[in-house]
Design a protein around this motif. Sequence first.
Motif, PDB file in Angstrom:
ATOM      1  N   ALA A 173       0.827  -1.203   0.000  1.00  0.00           N
ATOM      2  CA  ALA A 173       0.000   0.000   0.000  1.00  0.00           C
ATOM      3  C   ALA A 173       0.863   1.255   0.000  1.00  0.00           C
ATOM      4  CB  ALA A 173      -0.927   0.001   1.214  1.00  0.00           C
ATOM      5  N   ALA A 207      -4.551  -0.331   4.853  1.00  0.00           N
ATOM      6  CA  ALA A 207      -3.659  -0.732   3.765  1.00  0.00           C
ATOM      7  C   ALA A 207      -4.344  -1.731   2.836  1.00  0.00           C
ATOM      8  CB  ALA A 207      -2.380  -1.334   4.339  1.00  0.00           C
ATOM      9  N   ARG A 208      -5.093  -2.666   3.419  1.00  0.00           N
ATOM     10  CA  ARG A 208      -5.804  -3.649   2.591  1.00  0.00           C
ATOM     11  C   ARG A 208      -6.815  -2.964   1.674  1.00  0.00           C
ATOM     12  NH1 ARG A 208      -6.197  -6.997   7.562  1.00  0.00           N
ATOM     13  NH2 ARG A 208      -4.640  -8.652   7.409  1.00  0.00           N
ATOM     14  N   ILE A 210      -6.616   0.032   0.458  1.00  0.00           N
ATOM     15  CA  ILE A 210      -5.895   0.736  -0.595  1.00  0.00           C
ATOM     16  C   ILE A 210      -5.413  -0.244  -1.661  1.00  0.00           C
ATOM     17  CG2 ILE A 210      -3.766   2.014  -1.102  1.00  0.00           C
ATOM     18  CD1 ILE A 210      -4.160   3.478   1.524  1.00  0.00           C
ATOM     19  N   VAL A 211      -4.863  -1.361  -1.234  1.00  0.00           N
ATOM     20  CA  VAL A 211      -4.384  -2.370  -2.179  1.00  0.00           C
ATOM     21  C   VAL A 211      -5.535  -2.922  -3.013  1.00  0.00           C
ATOM     22  CG1 VAL A 211      -3.360  -4.670  -2.369  1.00  0.00           C
ATOM     23  CG2 VAL A 211      -2.369  -2.987  -0.801  1.00  0.00           C
TER      24      VAL A 211
END
Length: 233
Positions: A173, A207-208, A210-211
């Motif tokens: 991310a 972060a997950r 965003i990824v």
Amino acid sequence: MAEILRQLQTDTWSGAVADAAAPLGVDGISVSAGSGSDLPEILWSSGGLSDGFEDLQVTLGEGPGPDSLVSGTVVRVHDLTRVREDRWPALLTEASVLAVRAVFCFPLRIGAITLGVLTLVRSTPGPLTPVQSDDANALVAALTKRVLDLGFPLLSSPEDGEIVYHHAVLHQATGMVSVQLAVPLAEALLRLRAHAYSNSLNLTDTARDIVARRLRLTPEPPQMTAVDDADED
């Protein structure tokens, strides 16, 4: 503890670390690998308090764990409520929500090189006993060898072994945000941390998102806007 140290030499080492909580008199244990100011990689965590505290330290970029990693020295916090407010201002506020009162961080060292940190957390204040401190140091020595056996720096991918890289999604991310906003990686990580902290979110979950392209940081931190399904292509 002698039996736990023996098990650390086998493939069941992660279970042995979990068993160490009782003789050490703590509620949570985590083992991280890293060096200097780099983002540490959590090799193993007992969950619960440990997961929450580790994610908090990564989100805020401060705490006894990062201090121990940078200095290569043991950091003992017998009571977080009695720590100076200016030492870890954000962490001290948030840690009270997790009900973490005592933290003990032991660096995994080979000479002058720090390979990682063993972090012990407890929901009650107070120091480790002399016997518990000796046991913790013995555990650190065994874990240091284990980290070396895994390879340091950690160059293998998850497919190469059984290690699960807890922060792999955070690294990914950070790279995506760096490219999207045309900023250095260090600033991209700060943007992620700022958004997670200001919105009381878990950094890993952020972060997950965003990824997975469900969320995208805008040029003005820490705002984030949802990405429509039609825009994902």
